[in-house]
Design a protein around this motif. Sequence first.
Motif, PDB file in Angstrom:
ATOM      1  N   UNK A 272       0.821  -1.204   0.000  1.00  0.00           N
ATOM      2  CA  UNK A 272       0.000   0.000   0.000  1.00  0.00           C
ATOM      3  C   UNK A 272       0.861   1.263   0.000  1.00  0.00           C
TER       4      UNK A 272
ATOM      5  N   UNK B 195      13.137  11.208  16.679  1.00  0.00           N
ATOM      6  CA  UNK B 195      11.703  11.515  16.659  1.00  0.00           C
ATOM      7  C   UNK B 195      11.428  12.852  17.344  1.00  0.00           C
ATOM      8  N   UNK B 196      12.035  13.049  18.505  1.00  0.00           N
ATOM      9  CA  UNK B 196      11.818  14.287  19.257  1.00  0.00           C
ATOM     10  C   UNK B 196      12.328  15.494  18.464  1.00  0.00           C
TER      11      UNK B 196
ATOM     12  N   UNK C  18      10.020  16.155  15.490  1.00  0.00           N
ATOM     13  CA  UNK C  18       8.621  16.393  15.879  1.00  0.00           C
ATOM     14  C   UNK C  18       7.631  15.311  15.512  1.00  0.00           C
ATOM     15  N   UNK C  19       8.060  14.062  15.606  1.00  0.00           N
ATOM     16  CA  UNK C  19       7.122  12.952  15.395  1.00  0.00           C
ATOM     17  C   UNK C  19       7.266  11.939  16.537  1.00  0.00           C
ATOM     18  N   UNK C  20       6.464  10.880  16.487  1.00  0.00           N
ATOM     19  CA  UNK C  20       6.578   9.856  17.525  1.00  0.00           C
ATOM     20  C   UNK C  20       7.659   8.836  17.125  1.00  0.00           C
TER      21      UNK C  20
ATOM     22  N   UNK D 130       7.307   5.711  16.995  1.00  0.00           N
ATOM     23  CA  UNK D 130       6.680   4.717  16.116  1.00  0.00           C
ATOM     24  C   UNK D 130       6.758   5.144  14.651  1.00  0.00           C
ATOM     25  N   UNK D 131       6.674   6.442  14.412  1.00  0.00           N
ATOM     26  CA  UNK D 131       6.744   6.941  13.035  1.00  0.00           C
ATOM     27  C   UNK D 131       8.148   6.730  12.466  1.00  0.00           C
TER      28      UNK D 131
ATOM     29  N   UNK E 203       8.464   3.111  11.686  1.00  0.00           N
ATOM     30  CA  UNK E 203       7.704   2.743  10.481  1.00  0.00           C
ATOM     31  C   UNK E 203       8.423   3.195   9.214  1.00  0.00           C
TER      32      UNK E 203
ATOM     33  N   UNK F  75       6.066   3.198   5.973  1.00  0.00           N
ATOM     34  CA  UNK F  75       5.442   4.513   5.840  1.00  0.00           C
ATOM     35  C   UNK F  75       6.405   5.478   5.161  1.00  0.00           C
ATOM     36  N   UNK F  76       5.925   6.159   4.119  1.00  0.00           N
ATOM     37  CA  UNK F  76       6.739   7.177   3.446  1.00  0.00           C
ATOM     38  C   UNK F  76       6.453   8.525   4.093  1.00  0.00           C
ATOM     39  N   UNK F  77       7.486   9.225   4.557  1.00  0.00           N
ATOM     40  CA  UNK F  77       7.228  10.505   5.235  1.00  0.00           C
ATOM     41  C   UNK F  77       6.792  11.584   4.256  1.00  0.00           C
ATOM     42  N   UNK F  78       6.200  12.646   4.804  1.00  0.00           N
ATOM     43  CA  UNK F  78       5.834  13.792   3.972  1.00  0.00           C
ATOM     44  C   UNK F  78       7.121  14.489   3.541  1.00  0.00           C
TER      45      UNK F  78
ATOM     46  N   UNK G  40       8.661  16.366   6.467  1.00  0.00           N
ATOM     47  CA  UNK G  40       9.398  15.529   7.421  1.00  0.00           C
ATOM     48  C   UNK G  40      10.712  15.037   6.815  1.00  0.00           C
TER      49      UNK G  40
END
Lengths: 140, 77
Positions: free
Chosen positions: B3, B30-31, B34-36, B38-39, B42, B48-51, B54
């Motif tokens: 996906x 992550x800190x 500015x993400x978690x 888990x991101x 991933x 997961x592909x970051x924006x 990010x």
Amino acid sequence: MKQYTYFLLLGVIAILEVGIFYWSVENLEPLIMTGAVVIGVLTAWISRQMVDDIVIDERSHLITEKASLRTLQVMGITLFSYALGGIVISVGGDTFGPFSYQIARFSFFLMFTVFLMIIVYTLFFSWYERKFGAGGEDEE
Amino acid sequence: MNENSVPGGRMKNKIKVFRAMHDLTQEDLAREVGVTRQTVLAIEKGKYDPSLELAFKMARRFQVTIEDIFVFEENIS
């Protein structure tokens, strides 16, 4: 506010809501219960904005979006098919038993809810489509 | 097709390598961006592909370009 404090606060709100629900049932006060739910949700939302740790990011937004869309699709189809079945039962009159009239009323209400859901979805869809740039003038 | 994969190819990244080079944990990175955690996990796993935003933040943190971290691998068939 720490994430732990936020979860603690959520627990307190949930306990309060259960208490208010019990009180509302005892005293037959539906408006108090409805108001309590709205205030509870607002309090939880405001508290979440005050959490210092990062709990929501772009990935969690994506997950929420996908889960919401799937929920909308599954529930939309389920409720619509159930409502159609109910309407068929209502057309048969008493053939399907003495509760046909109640089933028909409920089915029409359900159908109305599904259409309302579709209208709300369409409104949000056009709002976001405009927000993210569709419908503007083409340069060429 | 996964996906998260793009038609005709797939995104790969070297975040784990850059993290090790800068002696950063997933939590630290992550800190800072500015993400978690888990991101970050991933993204590293390719789930997961970051924006773009990010991706830029990560590239700036490691003082490299986006292309140094993220690689688009085309399917050759």
